[in-house]
Design a protein around this motif. Sequence first.
Motif, PDB file in Angstrom:
ATOM      1  N   UNK A   9      -0.022   0.313  -2.855  1.00  0.00           N
ATOM      2  CA  UNK A   9       1.239   0.266  -3.757  1.00  0.00           C
ATOM      3  C   UNK A   9       2.310  -0.739  -2.815  1.00  0.00           C
ATOM      4  N   UNK A  10       2.712  -1.759  -3.523  1.00  0.00           N
ATOM      5  CA  UNK A  10       3.683  -2.683  -2.815  1.00  0.00           C
ATOM      6  C   UNK A  10       5.177  -2.440  -3.737  1.00  0.00           C
ATOM      7  N   UNK A  11       6.059  -2.293  -2.782  1.00  0.00           N
ATOM      8  CA  UNK A  11       7.512  -2.192  -3.526  1.00  0.00           C
ATOM      9  C   UNK A  11       8.319  -3.636  -2.773  1.00  0.00           C
ATOM     10  N   UNK A  12       9.272  -3.785  -3.754  1.00  0.00           N
ATOM     11  CA  UNK A  12      10.191  -4.700  -3.324  1.00  0.00           C
ATOM     12  C   UNK A  12      11.371  -4.423  -4.344  1.00  0.00           C
ATOM     13  N   UNK A  13      12.298  -5.305  -3.870  1.00  0.00           N
ATOM     14  CA  UNK A  13      13.703  -5.073  -4.809  1.00  0.00           C
ATOM     15  C   UNK A  13      13.565  -6.158  -6.056  1.00  0.00           C
TER      16      UNK A  13
ATOM     17  N   UNK B 184       0.587  -2.246  -7.939  1.00  0.00           N
ATOM     18  CA  UNK B 184      -0.293  -1.143  -7.885  1.00  0.00           C
ATOM     19  C   UNK B 184      -1.684  -1.561  -8.069  1.00  0.00           C
ATOM     20  N   UNK B 185      -2.427  -1.275  -7.083  1.00  0.00           N
ATOM     21  CA  UNK B 185      -3.832  -2.128  -7.196  1.00  0.00           C
ATOM     22  C   UNK B 185      -4.945  -1.190  -6.529  1.00  0.00           C
ATOM     23  N   UNK B 186      -5.806  -0.617  -7.434  1.00  0.00           N
ATOM     24  CA  UNK B 186      -7.153  -0.149  -6.856  1.00  0.00           C
ATOM     25  C   UNK B 186      -8.256  -0.939  -6.547  1.00  0.00           C
TER      26      UNK B 186
END
Length: 506
Positions: free
Chosen positions: A486-490, A477-479
């Motif tokens: 928001x980046x999501x990965x397994x 999570x980067x502002x």
Amino acid sequence: MRTILAIAVVLMLVVAGCSQAPGAGTTTGMDGTTTAPTTQPNSGSDTTGQQDAVVKPEDPATDTLGWESGLWYNETIDVEPDDGLNETELNKTVSRSMARVERIRKLEFEERVPVHIMTREEFRANQSSSGTSEARRVFDNAKYESLFMINESTDSLGVQNSNSGSSVGGYYDPTNKEIVVISENESTPQLDEITLSQELFHALQDQKFNFSSFNQTTRELHNAKDGVIEGDGNYVDYLYSQRCQNQWNGDCLTPEAPSGSSGSGGLANIGPYLIKYQPYSDGPAFVKQIKKRGGWQAVNDLYENPPKSTEQVIHPEKYGKDSPAEFSIENRASDGWERVTFPNRPNYASVGEAGMMSMFMYPFYASNQQTQIVPARDFFNRQQGSSQLDPIDPLNYNSTYSNGWDGDKLAVYTNDAAKDNETGYVWKSVWDSEQDAEEFVTGYRKVLKYNGAEKVDGRTNTWRIPSGNEFSDAFYVKRTGDTVVVVNAPSVSELSNVRKGAAPAA
């Protein structure tokens, strides 16, 4: 266009200790024995307490507002609803309801629309997503996974179909130009006149306004335009209900659920329902405010210039002033991760301020009221000095964490080497100010924490929800200024493959 029952509101009333849902008990059933009407059509206002003039006039020489197929809006019709409606009774009920909709909304029907009554079991049996592509299923699952509502191993389309089977009260089919009203009574299917009135109005909208051209290709755009379509429909619905109780003296068909019936039943998952319910709550208040400024003509004008976002419906003062930002999500994936794309439709999802607010409110339900990221007292719009919810705008899709939204896009990624159902995504949002963006991040971290996320040592702005949890995954999570990514990965190691530069070493 569908009438959605206020199941969510009923659930909220249960958990909030209220006694009655908005609109519940506002009309009484007609038994077919009431006396002849004593009022006549006039051009009075929409004030529900206003009494119409006395004496019923002769039928008009030509079609006129408040009169359809030989019936005035205030005539008593000879029907026996308890044993179901035969064709003659149905036609009379539809004609009078058309006249009543015209009377309230000051618009004339151009043609009659066929109306059918379907039992809820028949409707549920027709709910299916069998023709949906696998890519579309994966994409939709990732959207609801990003909101922490439906995990990637659950069929989100199946969940939504199940919700529809329980929550839809009726619908207008613009393709076939017909209306279906759902009956809770299996043995003698009956018609609810309030539901009928809204679907008739949707048919009237279709005849008068070209809303079929509205761009509703994302959930955000769909809800934004429904702020007018369903907002106008539900406001008419409210006025209709009030007149059923007042001027029309309870002379409306409002059948009760059969004895021992559980009604429409519960929802499979209240999360998607919360998102879709937003225009049904905020839309009527938005339309009411527009009407107050310029009458029904101002509401008619909305169809030429509809809201560009759910933000403009949630905050009517922003309508026509604060359009969403234009931006894109650059594809920075590597090592086998590929973006899911579609022909002739956006390659991103967008849930808008309504979806973000629903994400923050969802833990209240998932935790059985134990977790309130957004305080429940702020979400339930109570009438001043009363424990009852506002019948026009029962829910408040407005919070510190979601205010200031200026646009969001979600890109979904898959990898053939990943395990079944495992996806990644990049969710980028833009805000009105750096403070608004930071407030969203604060709320989002609370959602992560609620779902069991732990900070990852040695990585910047990185969290991991351990295996065994429903949404087990890694998150970055980067502002940067007014923008949040928001980046999501397994796994943590895959974050930088879904998006280059994610989860850098601390």
